[in-house]
Scaffold this motif. Structure first.
Motif, mmCIF file in Angstrom:
data_model
loop_
_atom_site.group_PDB
_atom_site.id
_atom_site.type_symbol
_atom_site.label_atom_id
_atom_site.label_comp_id
_atom_site.label_asym_id
_atom_site.label_seq_id
_atom_site.Cartn_x
_atom_site.Cartn_y
_atom_site.Cartn_z
ATOM 1 N N UNK A 121 0.804 -1.206 0.134
ATOM 2 C CA UNK A 121 0.102 -0.096 -0.080
ATOM 3 C C UNK A 121 0.844 1.166 0.115
ATOM 4 N N UNK A 122 1.883 1.131 1.016
ATOM 5 C CA UNK A 122 2.662 2.608 0.903
ATOM 6 C C UNK A 122 3.574 2.623 -0.208
ATOM 7 N N UNK A 123 4.204 1.384 -0.817
ATOM 8 C CA UNK A 123 4.937 1.633 -2.143
ATOM 9 C C UNK A 123 4.139 2.130 -3.249
ATOM 10 N N UNK A 124 2.816 1.722 -3.389
ATOM 11 C CA UNK A 124 1.986 2.330 -4.372
ATOM 12 C C UNK A 124 1.744 3.540 -4.146
ATOM 13 N N UNK A 125 1.499 4.200 -2.747
ATOM 14 C CA UNK A 125 1.444 5.501 -2.645
ATOM 15 C C UNK A 125 2.529 6.088 -2.928
ATOM 16 N N UNK A 126 3.809 5.653 -2.802
ATOM 17 C CA UNK A 126 4.919 6.616 -3.147
ATOM 18 C C UNK A 126 5.146 6.807 -4.724
ATOM 19 N N UNK A 127 4.494 5.663 -5.485
ATOM 20 C CA UNK A 127 4.530 5.754 -6.974
ATOM 21 C C UNK A 127 3.726 6.678 -7.347
ATOM 22 N N UNK A 128 2.407 6.835 -6.647
ATOM 23 C CA UNK A 128 1.619 7.707 -7.090
ATOM 24 C C UNK A 128 2.150 9.091 -6.695
ATOM 25 N N UNK A 129 2.797 9.546 -5.691
ATOM 26 C CA UNK A 129 3.426 10.651 -5.295
ATOM 27 C C UNK A 129 4.475 11.237 -6.301
ATOM 28 N N UNK A 130 5.236 10.203 -6.743
ATOM 29 C CA UNK A 130 6.080 10.446 -7.638
ATOM 30 C C UNK A 130 5.701 11.003 -9.184
ATOM 31 N N UNK A 131 4.606 10.053 -9.514
ATOM 32 C CA UNK A 131 3.958 10.310 -10.899
ATOM 33 C C UNK A 131 3.232 11.688 -10.619
ATOM 34 N N UNK A 148 3.823 14.180 -8.605
ATOM 35 C CA UNK A 148 4.892 15.234 -8.534
ATOM 36 C C UNK A 148 5.556 15.436 -9.878
ATOM 37 N N UNK A 149 5.825 14.463 -10.637
ATOM 38 C CA UNK A 149 6.273 14.780 -11.990
ATOM 39 C C UNK A 149 5.186 15.366 -13.079
ATOM 40 N N UNK A 150 3.978 15.441 -12.773
ATOM 41 C CA UNK A 150 2.926 16.047 -13.534
ATOM 42 C C UNK A 150 2.217 15.318 -14.559
ATOM 43 N N UNK A 151 2.387 14.062 -14.407
ATOM 44 C CA UNK A 151 1.667 13.026 -15.293
ATOM 45 C C UNK A 151 0.315 13.234 -15.351
ATOM 46 N N UNK A 152 -0.247 13.472 -16.699
ATOM 47 C CA UNK A 152 -1.823 13.712 -16.527
ATOM 48 C C UNK A 152 -2.604 12.547 -16.376
ATOM 49 N N UNK A 185 -3.012 1.291 -12.696
ATOM 50 C CA UNK A 185 -3.292 1.682 -11.279
ATOM 51 C C UNK A 185 -5.100 1.218 -11.375
ATOM 52 N N UNK A 186 -5.429 0.711 -10.051
ATOM 53 C CA UNK A 186 -6.710 0.363 -9.927
ATOM 54 C C UNK A 186 -7.619 1.475 -9.326
ATOM 55 N N UNK A 187 -7.487 2.549 -9.823
ATOM 56 C CA UNK A 187 -8.066 3.721 -9.457
ATOM 57 C C UNK A 187 -9.034 4.193 -10.430
ATOM 58 N N UNK A 188 -10.084 4.815 -10.188
ATOM 59 C CA UNK A 188 -11.259 5.092 -11.056
ATOM 60 C C UNK A 188 -10.684 6.145 -12.165
ATOM 61 N N UNK A 189 -9.960 7.020 -12.090
ATOM 62 C CA UNK A 189 -9.691 7.853 -13.108
ATOM 63 C C UNK A 189 -8.340 8.651 -13.159
ATOM 64 N N UNK A 190 -7.448 8.169 -12.215
ATOM 65 C CA UNK A 190 -5.959 8.633 -11.877
ATOM 66 C C UNK A 190 -6.137 9.692 -10.656
ATOM 67 N N UNK A 191 -5.052 10.018 -10.338
ATOM 68 C CA UNK A 191 -4.968 11.126 -9.234
ATOM 69 C C UNK A 191 -5.101 12.504 -9.694
ATOM 70 N N UNK A 192 -4.798 12.823 -10.887
ATOM 71 C CA UNK A 192 -4.934 14.165 -11.506
ATOM 72 C C UNK A 192 -5.831 14.340 -12.540
ATOM 73 N N UNK A 193 -6.826 14.882 -12.236
ATOM 74 C CA UNK A 193 -8.026 15.009 -13.270
ATOM 75 C C UNK A 193 -7.968 16.250 -13.752
#
Length: 182
Positions: A149-159, A161-165, A174-182
């Motif tokens: 869970x925490x490794x997955x979260x750190x990957x999310x943080x990295x992506x 932070x890098x500004x990936x749409x 990722x198994x999330x509805x629409x990505x963290x940055x809508x």
């Protein structure tokens, strides 16, 4: 405003400013100006820049810990995992400043450590450890689940932070509805 209310204002302003510029590039002058106080008054509230940064960084980690705790309250296993993941996704979408402050925190601790200052990171390691502990309990004290869970979260943080749409291919696994940055 009471001194405690001013301290709170300084912490909020410090999160904003340190998130933007990091520890070394952020001046206490800009924080004081954002709060509407003089630098001497700022240093009556906090002994130095490091204390301001640590208060802001600890607040960020504590708020993330609380988000996880609130999301997982009364849940177990997959339900807790999903609830915490969704809550974290909302947090970074709605308050990206906290994400950037977390990233600046990791960079500042690494820089201090490289310079031989291990003490700088101690309170932040303790705050991160409390968050790890809460997540660990929410996930049934399963070390593999906690680590994943925490490794997955750190990957999310990295992506993030890098500004990936949200529609970029790096989010496809990722198994999330629409990505963290809508």
């Amino acid at each position: 405003m009471s001194a405690e209310e001013r301290r709170e204002s300084v912490v909020r302003a410090a999160i904003t400013e340190f998130a933007r510029g990091g520890y070394n590039a952020t001046s206490t002058e800009v924080i004081a100006r954002r709060v509407g106080v003089s630098q001497p008054y700022l240093f009556r509230l906090f002994p130095n820049k490091q204390a301001i940064f640590l208060a802001a960084a600890e607040r960020c980690l504590e708020e993330t810990r609380r988000v996880f705790a609130a999301a997982s309250e009364g849940l177990e296993g997959e339900e807790a995992l999903s609830a915490m993941a969704e809550a974290y996704q909302r947090l970074i979408v709605e308050d990206g400043e906290k994400l950037m402050m977390q990233m600046q925190t990791y960079a500042a601790v690494a820089a201090a450590e490289a310079a031989g200052d291990r003490a700088f990171g101690e309170p932040l390691r303790a705050a991160w450890g409390r968050m790890w502990g809460d997540v660990h309990i929410a996930l049934g004290a399963d070390e593999n689940e906690t680590t994943s869970f925490l490794a997955y979260g750190m990957l999310i943080n990295t992506l993030a932070s890098l500004g990936f749409p949200a529609d970029h291919r790096v989010w496809s696994g990722f198994h999330i509805s629409s990505g963290p940055a809508e």
